[in-house]
Design an enzyme around this catalytic site. Structure first.
Site, PDB file in Angstrom:
ATOM      1  N   GLU A 140      -5.475  -8.431   0.448  1.00  0.00           N
ATOM      2  CA  GLU A 140      -6.086  -8.060   1.733  1.00  0.00           C
ATOM      3  C   GLU A 140      -7.569  -7.761   1.553  1.00  0.00           C
ATOM      4  O   GLU A 140      -7.941  -7.026   0.644  1.00  0.00           O
ATOM      5  CB  GLU A 140      -5.442  -6.812   2.366  1.00  0.00           C
ATOM      6  CG  GLU A 140      -4.149  -7.054   3.081  1.00  0.00           C
ATOM      7  CD  GLU A 140      -3.627  -5.799   3.761  1.00  0.00           C
ATOM      8  OE1 GLU A 140      -4.434  -4.924   4.147  1.00  0.00           O
ATOM      9  OE2 GLU A 140      -2.387  -5.679   3.874  1.00  0.00           O
TER      10      GLU A 140
ATOM     11  N   GLU B 226       0.806  -1.221   0.000  1.00  0.00           N
ATOM     12  CA  GLU B 226       0.000   0.000   0.000  1.00  0.00           C
ATOM     13  C   GLU B 226       0.846   1.281   0.000  1.00  0.00           C
ATOM     14  O   GLU B 226       0.750   2.136   0.897  1.00  0.00           O
ATOM     15  CB  GLU B 226      -0.963  -0.016   1.199  1.00  0.00           C
ATOM     16  CG  GLU B 226      -1.868  -1.215   1.170  1.00  0.00           C
ATOM     17  CD  GLU B 226      -3.045  -1.087   2.102  1.00  0.00           C
ATOM     18  OE1 GLU B 226      -3.084  -0.195   2.958  1.00  0.00           O
ATOM     19  OE2 GLU B 226      -3.950  -1.934   1.969  1.00  0.00           O
TER      20      GLU B 226
HETATM   21  C1  GCO Z   1      -3.417  -1.413   5.659  1.00  0.00           C
HETATM   22  C2  GCO Z   1      -2.457  -2.470   5.897  1.00  0.00           C
HETATM   23  C3  GCO Z   1      -2.785  -3.361   7.051  1.00  0.00           C
HETATM   24  C4  GCO Z   1      -4.016  -2.985   7.865  1.00  0.00           C
HETATM   25  C5  GCO Z   1      -5.282  -3.527   7.231  1.00  0.00           C
HETATM   26  C6  GCO Z   1      -6.516  -3.171   8.060  1.00  0.00           C
HETATM   27  O1  GCO Z   1      -4.111  -1.464   4.663  1.00  0.00           O
HETATM   28  O2  GCO Z   1      -3.426  -0.489   6.471  1.00  0.00           O
HETATM   29  O3  GCO Z   1      -2.167  -3.257   4.784  1.00  0.00           O
HETATM   30  O4  GCO Z   1      -1.619  -3.207   7.797  1.00  0.00           O
HETATM   31  O5  GCO Z   1      -3.889  -3.522   9.144  1.00  0.00           O
HETATM   32  O6  GCO Z   1      -5.453  -2.996   5.957  1.00  0.00           O
HETATM   33  O7  GCO Z   1      -6.692  -1.783   8.055  1.00  0.00           O
END
Ligand code: GCO
Length: 402
Positions: A313, A165
């Site tokens: 994710e 991300e």
């Molecule tokens: C993000 C990260 C993760 C988070 C998940 C939940 O997108 O912030 O990849 O570390 O924990 O997405 O918010």
């Protein structure tokens, strides 16, 4: 565009991969040598609480690997902690590299394939203190780190993710100011996007050279963007900076990791937040599982189907495990609809294996399939773990428990 209508079929394609994910700083504990630890202890950072011992996964990684295998997942996505591997400028730790190699080996011994994220939000303190992503050498230093780590891990990795991300690193660190280094500057935000695209490309080159044949790509936070009452122009501008600059950089990659949680509503003067009457979650955004289908469709359209997609994710921070199951069931119905329309989705990864440190929110949001006692570090699988595990083992969408 998306409805909660049932998908045409409940079966996923042969070879579809099922997994779950974590990140080093969120689960390992004791990652004091990175910028996030310093940020957590900085007055006014807004971080709810420090990460501390997290889930003690630096020591208990084998318990985590056992859990992943017991659920029946194919893959486990975890991240490397750069500050452990390169604690000082140019000083690499063989012991830390050996640790992550043991994790990869341990997963494979359990029949689980390691998906390795090289950078998941954190930078070593020595690098952050010299300017972090704003220092001209940092993309190259990231590539050097990728080279060292990929050389050590090599074919032990089944898949490599360069940056997790990068758009969130830029947005939260340089515009929203809730991640280190805590800037609120639209020019710096736009400039960092370009730096992170460069770092991604250098990371791809380094990993391909050090670990030939290991598929490599980035994982991108995506949202279902919705214009409200003439918000189209503003939406296009936001989405360009948040997604399109990165989507444009993935053409040469082996996959694109799509990471989606909810939607973003945009009006003519900016973000509108949750819609009246739509349930909201502890993270502040809407309960909107249909966003996953929308982002898969958009990623496929914008990249013109150049790279296969993997959901790296998707999940929900909630204390209500039934709500978790409902969210995932709806999200997976959307994945089935996207696949039925010819979109090449190769896998689904639930975030997260464990309740863990959720950055600025601390330990309040519980995304895990497994709860973790913050004193004994005992892991306790939730009913959603066996429900999703059954789907993984059967490669077929199960009904929600009655
Ligand atoms: C993000 C990260 C993760 C988070 C998940 C939940 O997108 O912030 O990849 O570390 O924990 O997405 O918010």
């Amino acid at each position: 565009m998306t409805t909660s209508a049932s998908a045409a079929t409940d079966r996923f394609p042969d070879g579809f991969r099922w997994g779950t994910a974590t990140a080093a700083h969120q689960i390992e504990g004791g990652n004091w040598n990175n910028d996030w630890w310093a940020w957590e202890h900085t007055a006014g950072s807004g971080t709810r609480e420090p990460s501390g011992d997290a889930c003690d996964s630096w020591h208990r990684w084998d318990e985590d690997a056992d859990l992943v295998a017991s659920f029946g997942f194919d893959d486990y996505r975890f991240s490397l902690e750069w500050s452990r591997i390169e604690p000082e400028d140019g000083e690499f730790s063989v012991a830390a590299l050996d640790h992550y190699a043991r994790v990869c080996d341990g997963l494979r011994e359990r029949g689980v394939e390691p998906v390795v994220t090289f950078h998941h939000f954190t930078l070593p303190r020595w690098l952050a203190e010299r300017g972090g992503w704003e220092h001209r050498d940092t993309p190259e230093r990231f590539a050097a780190f990728c080279d060292r780590a990929a050389t050590r891990l090599g074919p032990g990795m089944s898949r490599a993710c360069t940056l997790n991300e990068p758009n969130i690193v830029a947005f939260c660190g340089y515009l929203l100011g809730v991640f280190p280094p805590g800037h609120r500057d639209s020019k710096r935000f736009a400039a960092i996007n370009d730096v992170l695209v460069d770092a991604h490309r250098r990371g791809v080159t380094a990993i391909r050279s050090a670990a030939p044949g290991v598929p490599v790509g980035m994982t991108l936070s995506m949202s279902e963007w919705v214009a409200v009452d003439g918000g189209e122009e503003r939406l296009d501008r936001y989405r360009h900076h948040m997604e399109d600059v990165y989507l444009a950089a993935t053409g040469d990659d082996d996959f694109l990791g799509v990471q989606t949680y909810s939607r973003s509503r945009v009006g003519p003067s900016g973000n509108l937040g949750p819609e009246e009457g739509v349930p909201t979650l502890v993270m502040g955004y809407e309960f909107w599982p249909q966003a996953l289908e929308a982002t898969l469709r958009r990623a496929w359209a914008v990249t013109e189907g150049e790279v296969p997609l993997i959901v790296t994710e998707n999940g929900i921070g909630t204390d209500d495990d039934d709500q978790r199951i409902d969210y995932v069931h709806q999200a997976l119905e959307g994945v089935l609809r996207a696949i039925a329309d010819g979109i090449d989705v190769r896998g689904y990864t639930y975030w997260s294996l464990l309740d863990n440190f959720e950055w600025a929110f601390g330990y309040l949001p519980r995304f895990g399939l497994t709860s973790v006692d913050r004193t004994s570090f005992a892991r306790l699988p939730k009913p959603s773990a066996s429900w999703l595990g059954e789907i993984a083992r059967n490669n077929r969408l199960s009904p929600k428990p009655s």
